[in-house]
Design an enzyme around this catalytic site. Structure first.
Site, PDB file in Angstrom:
ATOM      1  CB  CYS A  12      -6.401  -5.434  -2.125  1.00  0.00           C
ATOM      2  SG  CYS A  12      -7.001  -4.861  -0.520  1.00  0.00           S
ATOM      3  CG  HIS A  13      -5.609  -9.507   1.980  1.00  0.00           C
ATOM      4  ND1 HIS A  13      -4.778  -8.414   2.100  1.00  0.00           N
ATOM      5  CD2 HIS A  13      -4.807 -10.589   2.093  1.00  0.00           C
ATOM      6  CE1 HIS A  13      -3.538  -8.821   2.274  1.00  0.00           C
ATOM      7  NE2 HIS A  13      -3.530 -10.131   2.280  1.00  0.00           N
ATOM      8  CG  HIS A  46      -8.109  -0.164   0.762  1.00  0.00           C
ATOM      9  ND1 HIS A  46      -7.197   0.282   1.691  1.00  0.00           N
ATOM     10  CD2 HIS A  46      -7.803  -1.460   0.547  1.00  0.00           C
ATOM     11  CE1 HIS A  46      -6.373  -0.700   2.018  1.00  0.00           C
ATOM     12  NE2 HIS A  46      -6.729  -1.780   1.323  1.00  0.00           N
ATOM     13  CG  ASN A 100      -2.082  -0.938   1.077  1.00  0.00           C
ATOM     14  OD1 ASN A 100      -2.618  -1.095   0.000  1.00  0.00           O
ATOM     15  ND2 ASN A 100      -2.477  -1.578   2.170  1.00  0.00           N
TER      16      ASN A 100
END
Length: 441
Positions: free
Chosen positions: A173-174, A205, A152
């Site tokens: 990204c998870h 995000h 990030n």
């Protein structure tokens, strides 16, 4: 033999997950794994741990090598097929501390500060020069490699690599993987998990769960909206910000409430301090996590290092599945961060890094066109994209004025601070970072 280079291999637990996954994957089991870091002690710890896993789950088939320091970086990368990036430039001490404490002096509070806001801006500016060095080496010694970026700020770092280097890059990204599962579980809708269908798109995000239906095609959003509103009204929980998104914007968001609380001007407001309690917002959450993680690692280190029976089961991390799909040419679907080339999301800028469904196979990462986002969601994304694009501009041009511009346009920073104080804060942050940042003019 597949060659995998892991940049930032001192991230021991994450290296265990990603590289342990590779050892549990037949197509990758006999890979040459190169561990690269600038911290010798952490590099050695990762090597010991991975050697144990290699013996226990992989019959020792993988070949593990270590490379310490920038002087050995090219050799770590030479002829690699895949490069996994998990670095953190500046670490918790001093840089994360600086990112939180100086803004706090100006009355600007943060929760995570690694993706957007002034913390995300500064993290980008100290990381892009390192990523640029990586890129030049990759272009020289492994130009066909795919870079799988986990570091990030995802959109800014991946966007920089995709726009300004020749490196084939996808950001991972998870949050996409666990988004709908966690939502349904938290609302007591576990019976709708199996066979569900979903569409997620937006930016990292702040991707949006645009559609979700059960295995029979029934739209789950009406029930989700009803239950989320009831839960927010009746109890305190850890996802109140995103549930408020559902009520006010009509859609759920991929990343956690503690993250999203600082991506907008609505929740962390010095004039409305009661909102912190109302929405259960954990200010200074990331420094607490860092301290706890350091303490936990110190406790677990000896156990992991001395555990010769150490085992591993393949996780849901995307990396091994992506590499497997490219090596075997068997398609696998991911949520990937890619440039919005050709208008994958029509009402976001083409130079933005967007998070969309992607099919991976022997031809690489193939993004899927989504079309238009609902206008309010595109507008929310744009408040973040503005900051992302200007921060990248600051990193590329080394113009200090663009750092000011990025901070001014950040939705949380701009809602709390005057323009003059933003400039003062940025100057103080630049001075405090010292050699962790390049020189700006």
């Amino acid at each position: 033999m597949v060659k995998i280079t892991f940049m930032g291999a001192g991230s021991t637990v994450f290296a265990k997950n990603v590289l342990g996954d590779s050892m549990c994957t037949e197509a990758l089991a006999d890979s040459e794994i190169r561990l690269y870091d600038i911290a010798g002690d952490r590099l050695k710890e990762s090597q010991i741990m991975l050697e144990a896993i290699n013996q226990n789950v992989n019959k020792g088939r993988a070949k593990i090598k270590t490379y310490l320091g920038a002087e050995n970086r090219k050799e770590a990368l030479r002829d690699a097929d895949f490069v996994i990036n998990a670095i953190q430039v500046g670490g918790y001490d001093p840089c994360t501390i600086i990112d939180f404490e100086i803004p706090k002096k100006y009355g600007l509070r943060q929760t995570i500060a690694d993706t957007l806001g002034i913390g995300g801006i500064m993290r980008t500016l100290r990381t892009i020069p390192v990523m640029e060095d990586f890129a030049r080496d990759i272009e020289e010694v492994c130009p066909d490699a795919w870079l799988l970026n986990y570091t990030n700020p995802m959109a800014m770092l991946s966007g920089y690599m995709q726009r300004y280097t020749g490196v084939k890059t996808v950001g991972l990204c998870h949050s996409v993987q666990i988004c709908s599962q966690d939502l349904l579980k938290s609302l007591g809708m576990e019976d709708r998990l199996e066979g569900r269908k979903e569409l997620i798109a937006g930016i990292n995000h702040m991707g949006w769960l645009l559609e979700i239906c059960d295995k029979d095609g029934n739209d789950l959003y009406p029930e989700i909206k009803r239950l989320a509103k009831e839960k927010n009204q009746s109890e305190k929980h850890n996802d109140m910000v995103r549930y408020e998104y559902i009520e006010k914007l009509g859609y759920y968001c991929t990343e956690s409430s503690e993250h999203n609380a600082e991506y907008n001007p609505y929740f962390i407001k010095s004039s409305y301090p009661e909102l912190i309690d109302k929405f259960n917002i954990p200010l200074d959450e990331y420094p607490r996590r860092c301290i706890n993680q350091i303490e936990e690692w110190n406790k677990r280190r000896d156990e992991l290092m001395s555990n010769q029976a150490l085992n591993h089961t393949r996780s849901r991390e995307y990396a091994s599945y992506i590499m497997e799909a490219m090596v075997t040419n068997k398609p696998f679907k991911i949520g990937g961060n890619v440039i919005n080339k050709g208008g994958l999301i029509e009402n976001l800028p083409h130079e933005a890094c967007v998070e969309v469904p992607c099919m991976v196979d022997g031809m690489g990462v193939n993004p899927c066109r989504v079309g238009r986002l609902p206008v309010q969601l595109a507008a929310m994304n744009m408040t973040n994209i503005n900051v992302q694009l200007i921060t990248i501009e600051a990193a590329v041009t080394r113009k200090k004025e663009h750092i000011y511009h990025a901070a001014m346009l950040d939705p949380h920073t701009g809602s709390e601070m005057t323009l003059d104080n933003i400039v003062k804060m940025v100057d103080e942050l630049i001075d405090a970072h010292g050699s962790w940042l390049p020189k700006f003019k």
